[in-house]
Design a protein around this motif. Structure first.
Motif, PDB file in Angstrom:
ATOM      1  N   TYR A  69      -5.238 -11.846   5.482  1.00  0.00           N
ATOM      2  CA  TYR A  69      -6.463 -11.787   4.681  1.00  0.00           C
ATOM      3  C   TYR A  69      -6.555 -13.036   3.822  1.00  0.00           C
ATOM      4  N   ARG A  70      -7.651 -13.755   3.954  1.00  0.00           N
ATOM      5  CA  ARG A  70      -7.844 -14.987   3.191  1.00  0.00           C
ATOM      6  C   ARG A  70      -9.012 -14.877   2.217  1.00  0.00           C
ATOM      7  N   THR A  71     -10.038 -14.139   2.621  1.00  0.00           N
ATOM      8  CA  THR A  71     -11.248 -14.042   1.802  1.00  0.00           C
ATOM      9  C   THR A  71     -11.516 -12.594   1.399  1.00  0.00           C
ATOM     10  N   ILE A  72     -12.372 -12.424   0.408  1.00  0.00           N
ATOM     11  CA  ILE A  72     -12.789 -11.088  -0.011  1.00  0.00           C
ATOM     12  C   ILE A  72     -13.463 -10.380   1.166  1.00  0.00           C
ATOM     13  N   GLY A  73     -14.228 -11.123   1.945  1.00  0.00           N
ATOM     14  CA  GLY A  73     -14.875 -10.554   3.123  1.00  0.00           C
ATOM     15  C   GLY A  73     -13.880 -10.017   4.137  1.00  0.00           C
ATOM     16  N   ASP A  74     -12.725 -10.688   4.295  1.00  0.00           N
ATOM     17  CA  ASP A  74     -11.674 -10.181   5.187  1.00  0.00           C
ATOM     18  C   ASP A  74     -11.208  -8.805   4.733  1.00  0.00           C
ATOM     19  N   VAL A  75     -11.016  -8.659   3.442  1.00  0.00           N
ATOM     20  CA  VAL A  75     -10.560  -7.377   2.890  1.00  0.00           C
ATOM     21  C   VAL A  75     -11.611  -6.292   3.149  1.00  0.00           C
ATOM     22  N   ILE A  76     -12.859  -6.623   2.904  1.00  0.00           N
ATOM     23  CA  ILE A  76     -13.946  -5.661   3.093  1.00  0.00           C
ATOM     24  C   ILE A  76     -14.092  -5.301   4.571  1.00  0.00           C
ATOM     25  N   ASP A  77     -14.130  -6.300   5.434  1.00  0.00           N
ATOM     26  CA  ASP A  77     -14.345  -6.062   6.864  1.00  0.00           C
ATOM     27  C   ASP A  77     -13.254  -5.204   7.497  1.00  0.00           C
ATOM     28  N   HIS A  78     -12.028  -5.390   7.069  1.00  0.00           N
ATOM     29  CA  HIS A  78     -10.908  -4.687   7.694  1.00  0.00           C
ATOM     30  C   HIS A  78     -10.526  -3.387   6.992  1.00  0.00           C
ATOM     31  N   ASN A  79     -11.020  -3.158   5.794  1.00  0.00           N
ATOM     32  CA  ASN A  79     -10.530  -2.015   5.028  1.00  0.00           C
ATOM     33  C   ASN A  79     -11.612  -1.149   4.429  1.00  0.00           C
ATOM     34  N   TYR A  80     -12.780  -1.198   4.978  1.00  0.00           N
ATOM     35  CA  TYR A  80     -13.849  -0.347   4.474  1.00  0.00           C
ATOM     36  C   TYR A  80     -14.262   0.629   5.547  1.00  0.00           C
ATOM     37  N   ALA A  81     -14.175   1.899   5.218  1.00  0.00           N
ATOM     38  CA  ALA A  81     -14.565   2.952   6.161  1.00  0.00           C
ATOM     39  C   ALA A  81     -16.077   2.967   6.302  1.00  0.00           C
ATOM     40  N   LYS A  82     -16.563   3.740   7.220  1.00  0.00           N
ATOM     41  CA  LYS A  82     -18.006   3.857   7.417  1.00  0.00           C
ATOM     42  C   LYS A  82     -18.662   4.379   6.152  1.00  0.00           C
ATOM     43  N   GLY A  84     -19.643   2.702   3.671  1.00  0.00           N
ATOM     44  CA  GLY A  84     -19.329   1.906   2.489  1.00  0.00           C
ATOM     45  C   GLY A  84     -18.277   2.501   1.585  1.00  0.00           C
ATOM     46  N   MET A  85     -17.443   3.366   2.104  1.00  0.00           N
ATOM     47  CA  MET A  85     -16.412   3.983   1.278  1.00  0.00           C
ATOM     48  C   MET A  85     -15.099   3.205   1.442  1.00  0.00           C
ATOM     49  N   SER A  86     -14.431   2.935   0.337  1.00  0.00           N
ATOM     50  CA  SER A  86     -13.189   2.188   0.413  1.00  0.00           C
ATOM     51  C   SER A  86     -12.091   3.052   1.017  1.00  0.00           C
ATOM     52  N   SER A  87     -11.115   2.433   1.602  1.00  0.00           N
ATOM     53  CA  SER A  87     -10.049   3.171   2.256  1.00  0.00           C
ATOM     54  C   SER A  87      -8.684   2.651   1.819  1.00  0.00           C
ATOM     55  N   LYS A  88      -8.090   3.370   0.883  1.00  0.00           N
ATOM     56  CA  LYS A  88      -6.759   3.019   0.416  1.00  0.00           C
ATOM     57  C   LYS A  88      -5.744   3.146   1.553  1.00  0.00           C
ATOM     58  N   LYS A  89      -5.929   4.151   2.403  1.00  0.00           N
ATOM     59  CA  LYS A  89      -5.006   4.347   3.531  1.00  0.00           C
ATOM     60  C   LYS A  89      -5.018   3.152   4.468  1.00  0.00           C
ATOM     61  N   GLN A  90      -6.194   2.595   4.723  1.00  0.00           N
ATOM     62  CA  GLN A  90      -6.258   1.438   5.607  1.00  0.00           C
ATOM     63  C   GLN A  90      -5.529   0.249   4.996  1.00  0.00           C
ATOM     64  N   LEU A  91      -5.680   0.051   3.703  1.00  0.00           N
ATOM     65  CA  LEU A  91      -4.948  -1.033   3.037  1.00  0.00           C
ATOM     66  C   LEU A  91      -3.449  -0.789   3.111  1.00  0.00           C
ATOM     67  N   MET A  92      -3.052   0.470   2.969  1.00  0.00           N
ATOM     68  CA  MET A  92      -1.621   0.787   2.960  1.00  0.00           C
ATOM     69  C   MET A  92      -0.966   0.592   4.323  1.00  0.00           C
ATOM     70  N   SER A  93      -1.757   0.374   5.360  1.00  0.00           N
ATOM     71  CA  SER A  93      -1.172   0.105   6.673  1.00  0.00           C
ATOM     72  C   SER A  93      -0.657  -1.331   6.777  1.00  0.00           C
ATOM     73  N   ILE A  94      -0.999  -2.171   5.807  1.00  0.00           N
ATOM     74  CA  ILE A  94      -0.486  -3.547   5.768  1.00  0.00           C
ATOM     75  C   ILE A  94       0.986  -3.486   5.360  1.00  0.00           C
ATOM     76  N   ARG A  95       1.816  -4.250   6.033  1.00  0.00           N
ATOM     77  CA  ARG A  95       3.254  -4.248   5.764  1.00  0.00           C
ATOM     78  C   ARG A  95       3.550  -4.476   4.270  1.00  0.00           C
ATOM     79  N   ASN A  96       4.405  -3.653   3.709  1.00  0.00           N
ATOM     80  CA  ASN A  96       4.850  -3.697   2.308  1.00  0.00           C
ATOM     81  C   ASN A  96       3.762  -3.358   1.297  1.00  0.00           C
ATOM     82  N   MET A  97       2.628  -2.840   1.765  1.00  0.00           N
ATOM     83  CA  MET A  97       1.546  -2.472   0.852  1.00  0.00           C
ATOM     84  C   MET A  97       1.729  -1.007   0.460  1.00  0.00           C
TER      85      MET A  97
END
Length: 134
Positions: A69-82, A84-97
């Motif tokens: 992840y380099r940009t804010i858009g990368d975070v949004i594109d890869h970790n936002y559920a349908k 427009g709801m944020s997804s903590k679980k999706q973020l937690m799939s990143i190693r050591n997160m």
């Protein structure tokens, strides 16, 4: 770990509370800590900002960088559920997160985008956040 007692966070929190009727943003976030919802309203230009803009702690920042992840858009594109709801679980799939780092990223993202809105936009945005979390 994210510090919520910094002067900047307190300033933004006070500003958010000016636009809310009834509950404070702190009360809403505590009540909905497992599923706190907020819409994403960043422009394409804002989404292209480096993740450094979020002023994350070293651990959260390093997890995102190692995850590609380099940009804010990368975070949004890869970790936002349908819807427009944020997804903590999706973020937690990143190693050591862990849960704390994921929560820090989402809160900082929420505060960052709020700070970019116009006065009229802030009022409308906080009304939407309040409705989404009731």
């Amino acid at each position: 770990m994210m510090r919520l007692d910094t002067e900047e966070v307190q300033r933004i929190t006070r500003e958010m509370n000016r636009y809310l009727e009834g509950d404070t943003i702190e009360e809403i976030m505590i009540r909905n800590r497992k599923m706190f919802y907020f819409p994403m309203q960043l422009t394409k230009e804002q989404a292209r900002q480096d993740i450094l803009t979020l002023d994350l702690g070293v651990g959260a920042y390093n997890c995102l960088r190692r995850g590609g992840y380099r940009t804010i858009g990368d975070v949004i594109d890869h970790n936002y559920a349908k819807e427009g709801m944020s997804s903590k679980k999706q973020l937690m799939s990143i190693r050591n997160m862990g849960k704390i780092k994921a929560q820090e990223i989402l809160i900082k993202l929420f505060f960052h985008q709020f700070s970019l809105l116009s006065e009229a936009g802030k009022k409308k945005y906080m009304q939407i956040v309040s409705e989404m979390n009731n």
